[in-house]
Design a protein around this motif. Structure first.
Motif, PDB file in Angstrom:
ATOM      1  N   PRO A   1       0.829  -1.203   0.000  1.00 15.21           N
ATOM      2  CA  PRO A   1       0.000   0.000   0.000  1.00 15.21           C
ATOM      3  C   PRO A   1       0.870   1.263   0.000  1.00 15.21           C
ATOM      4  O   PRO A   1       1.814   1.382   0.785  1.00 15.21           O
ATOM      5  N   ALA A   2       0.544   2.185  -0.898  1.00 20.19           N
ATOM      6  CA  ALA A   2       1.302   3.434  -0.999  1.00 20.19           C
ATOM      7  C   ALA A   2       0.352   4.560  -1.368  1.00 20.19           C
ATOM      8  O   ALA A   2      -0.636   4.342  -2.066  1.00 20.19           O
ATOM      9  N   ARG A   3       0.661   5.760  -0.905  1.00 18.73           N
ATOM     10  CA  ARG A   3      -0.156   6.922  -1.241  1.00 18.73           C
ATOM     11  C   ARG A   3       0.736   8.110  -1.590  1.00 18.73           C
ATOM     12  O   ARG A   3       1.877   8.212  -1.130  1.00 18.73           O
ATOM     13  N   TYR A   4       0.198   8.989  -2.402  1.00 19.86           N
ATOM     14  CA  TYR A   4       0.866  10.195  -2.887  1.00 19.86           C
ATOM     15  C   TYR A   4       0.641  11.304  -1.859  1.00 19.86           C
ATOM     16  O   TYR A   4      -0.460  11.436  -1.306  1.00 19.86           O
ATOM     17  N   VAL A   5       1.666  12.102  -1.607  1.00 22.19           N
ATOM     18  CA  VAL A   5       1.568  13.207  -0.647  1.00 22.19           C
ATOM     19  C   VAL A   5       2.130  14.463  -1.296  1.00 22.19           C
ATOM     20  O   VAL A   5       3.148  14.421  -1.985  1.00 22.19           O
ATOM     21  N   ASN A   6       1.450  15.605  -1.084  1.00 22.62           N
ATOM     22  CA  ASN A   6       2.047  16.871  -1.507  1.00 22.62           C
ATOM     23  C   ASN A   6       2.076  17.816  -0.321  1.00 22.62           C
ATOM     24  O   ASN A   6       1.332  17.658   0.643  1.00 22.62           O
ATOM     25  N   GLY A   7       2.987  18.764  -0.388  1.00 22.31           N
ATOM     26  CA  GLY A   7       3.130  19.715   0.703  1.00 22.31           C
ATOM     27  C   GLY A   7       4.331  20.605   0.476  1.00 22.31           C
ATOM     28  O   GLY A   7       4.826  20.736  -0.644  1.00 22.31           O
ATOM     29  N   HIS A   8       4.816  21.204   1.538  1.00 22.57           N
ATOM     30  CA  HIS A   8       5.975  22.082   1.459  1.00 22.57           C
ATOM     31  C   HIS A   8       7.169  21.360   2.073  1.00 22.57           C
ATOM     32  O   HIS A   8       7.071  20.761   3.130  1.00 22.57           O
ATOM     33  N   LEU A   9       8.287  21.419   1.371  1.00 21.80           N
ATOM     34  CA  LEU A   9       9.525  20.835   1.880  1.00 21.80           C
ATOM     35  C   LEU A   9      10.546  21.953   1.972  1.00 21.80           C
ATOM     36  O   LEU A   9      11.036  22.447   0.961  1.00 21.80           O
TER      37      LEU A   9
ATOM     38  N   MET B   1       5.950  10.328  -1.084  1.00 23.47           N
ATOM     39  CA  MET B   1       5.009   9.235  -0.918  1.00 23.47           C
ATOM     40  C   MET B   1       5.074   8.692   0.498  1.00 23.47           C
ATOM     41  O   MET B   1       6.042   8.928   1.230  1.00 23.47           O
ATOM     42  N   GLU B   2       4.032   7.979   0.868  1.00 26.26           N
ATOM     43  CA  GLU B   2       4.017   7.251   2.128  1.00 26.26           C
ATOM     44  C   GLU B   2       3.665   5.798   1.818  1.00 26.26           C
ATOM     45  O   GLU B   2       2.828   5.521   0.957  1.00 26.26           O
ATOM     46  N   VAL B   3       4.330   4.891   2.533  1.00 23.26           N
ATOM     47  CA  VAL B   3       4.163   3.459   2.307  1.00 23.26           C
ATOM     48  C   VAL B   3       3.745   2.808   3.626  1.00 23.26           C
ATOM     49  O   VAL B   3       4.283   3.133   4.685  1.00 23.26           O
ATOM     50  N   TRP B   4       2.765   1.901   3.549  1.00 28.37           N
ATOM     51  CA  TRP B   4       2.278   1.187   4.733  1.00 28.37           C
ATOM     52  C   TRP B   4       3.153  -0.036   4.971  1.00 28.37           C
ATOM     53  O   TRP B   4       3.141  -0.987   4.206  1.00 28.37           O
TER      54      TRP B   4
ATOM     55  N   TRP C   1       2.296   4.143   8.491  1.00 24.89           N
ATOM     56  CA  TRP C   1       2.703   4.844   7.275  1.00 24.89           C
ATOM     57  C   TRP C   1       4.111   5.408   7.473  1.00 24.89           C
ATOM     58  O   TRP C   1       4.401   6.029   8.500  1.00 24.89           O
ATOM     59  N   HIS C   2       4.984   5.202   6.477  1.00 23.80           N
ATOM     60  CA  HIS C   2       6.358   5.695   6.513  1.00 23.80           C
ATOM     61  C   HIS C   2       6.598   6.582   5.295  1.00 23.80           C
ATOM     62  O   HIS C   2       6.193   6.246   4.183  1.00 23.80           O
ATOM     63  N   THR C   3       7.280   7.692   5.505  1.00 19.94           N
ATOM     64  CA  THR C   3       7.563   8.651   4.440  1.00 19.94           C
ATOM     65  C   THR C   3       8.791   8.251   3.645  1.00 19.94           C
ATOM     66  O   THR C   3       9.821   7.889   4.223  1.00 19.94           O
ATOM     67  N   PHE C   4       8.665   8.340   2.321  1.00 24.06           N
ATOM     68  CA  PHE C   4       9.786   8.123   1.408  1.00 24.06           C
ATOM     69  C   PHE C   4       9.769   9.235   0.373  1.00 24.06           C
ATOM     70  O   PHE C   4       8.709   9.659  -0.068  1.00 24.06           O
ATOM     71  N   ASP C   5      10.941   9.694  -0.016  1.00 25.64           N
ATOM     72  CA  ASP C   5      11.062  10.779  -0.989  1.00 25.64           C
ATOM     73  C   ASP C   5      11.882  10.304  -2.181  1.00 25.64           C
ATOM     74  O   ASP C   5      13.111  10.365  -2.155  1.00 25.64           O
ATOM     75  N   PRO C   6      11.235   9.826  -3.234  1.00 28.34           N
ATOM     76  CA  PRO C   6      11.973   9.291  -4.383  1.00 28.34           C
ATOM     77  C   PRO C   6      12.816  10.329  -5.118  1.00 28.34           C
ATOM     78  O   PRO C   6      13.787   9.982  -5.767  1.00 28.34           O
ATOM     79  N   ARG C   7      12.471  11.596  -5.005  1.00 29.42           N
ATOM     80  CA  ARG C   7      13.243  12.628  -5.706  1.00 29.42           C
ATOM     81  C   ARG C   7      14.548  12.927  -4.971  1.00 29.42           C
ATOM     82  O   ARG C   7      15.618  12.954  -5.557  1.00 29.42           O
ATOM     83  N   ASN C   8      14.459  13.201  -3.682  1.00 30.47           N
ATOM     84  CA  ASN C   8      15.647  13.573  -2.914  1.00 30.47           C
ATOM     85  C   ASN C   8      16.418  12.367  -2.417  1.00 30.47           C
ATOM     86  O   ASN C   8      17.595  12.467  -2.135  1.00 30.47           O
TER      87      ASN C   8
ATOM     88  N   ARG D   1      -3.021  14.232   1.114  1.00 31.46           N
ATOM     89  CA  ARG D   1      -2.662  12.847   0.795  1.00 31.46           C
ATOM     90  C   ARG D   1      -3.765  12.280  -0.081  1.00 31.46           C
ATOM     91  O   ARG D   1      -4.937  12.534   0.150  1.00 31.46           O
ATOM     92  N   GLY D   2      -3.363  11.470  -1.063  1.00 27.95           N
ATOM     93  CA  GLY D   2      -4.362  10.855  -1.923  1.00 27.95           C
ATOM     94  C   GLY D   2      -3.763   9.738  -2.747  1.00 27.95           C
ATOM     95  O   GLY D   2      -2.619   9.347  -2.550  1.00 27.95           O
ATOM     96  N   ARG D   3      -4.561   9.249  -3.692  1.00 28.54           N
ATOM     97  CA  ARG D   3      -4.086   8.159  -4.551  1.00 28.54           C
ATOM     98  C   ARG D   3      -3.005   8.625  -5.510  1.00 28.54           C
ATOM     99  O   ARG D   3      -2.073   7.900  -5.820  1.00 28.54           O
ATOM    100  N   ASP D   4      -3.134   9.871  -6.005  1.00 29.18           N
ATOM    101  CA  ASP D   4      -2.172  10.431  -6.958  1.00 29.18           C
ATOM    102  C   ASP D   4      -2.356  11.940  -7.021  1.00 29.18           C
ATOM    103  O   ASP D   4      -3.179  12.500  -6.300  1.00 29.18           O
ATOM    104  N   ALA D   5      -1.604  12.617  -7.906  1.00 31.53           N
ATOM    105  CA  ALA D   5      -1.663  14.076  -8.003  1.00 31.53           C
ATOM    106  C   ALA D   5      -3.023  14.562  -8.501  1.00 31.53           C
ATOM    107  O   ALA D   5      -3.449  15.664  -8.162  1.00 31.53           O
ATOM    108  N   THR D   6      -3.711  13.747  -9.275  1.00 28.78           N
ATOM    109  CA  THR D   6      -5.054  14.125  -9.735  1.00 28.78           C
ATOM    110  C   THR D   6      -6.023  14.147  -8.564  1.00 28.78           C
ATOM    111  O   THR D   6      -6.923  14.973  -8.507  1.00 28.78           O
TER     112      THR D   6
END
Length: 119
Positions: A37-45, A62-65, A70-77, A89-94
């Protein structure tokens, strides 16, 4: 080749280019293919604890169960960061866009201040 708003997870993987949203989508997609299970997260970094190279901005991660939480992971950084401020938080950016409106926008000013708070 530049990042674009319509990039799919497959295109980000294949072309090896994208922005934080693209890499978060790619990682969420990979986890879901593995039944994680994973979910998309947006916010300020913000820039707490890192050298300031560019102005900080809104970001996606993203956050992964795992193991019941839930644990935070940042694929970009691709490294732990502090000072994340979750907007949605949601399924994706849409599912959770930072803005969803029509017509021209004129942003006159926008500032975010973040401060490290002692435990």
């Amino acid at each position: 080749m530049q990042a674009r708003a319509t990039r799919t997870a497959f295109e980000a993987w294949q072309e090896r280019i994208g922005v934080c949203r693209d890499f978060a989508h790619l990682a969420v997609t990979l986890c879901r293919c593995l039944n994680i299970p994973a979910r998309y997260v947006n916010g300020h970094l913000g820039d707490i604890g890192v050298p300031v190279v560019d102005p900080m901005d809104f970001s996606a991660w993203m956050e992964v169960w795992l193991d019941g939480a839930w644990h935070t992971f940042d694929p970009r950084n691709n490294k732990p960061r502090i000072g994340r401020i979750v907007v949605a938080r949601g399924r994706d950016a849409t599912d959770v866009p930072l803005i969803n409106s029509f017509g021209p926008h004129v942003l006159k000013s926008f500032r975010v201040w973040t401060y490290e708070v002692a435990q």
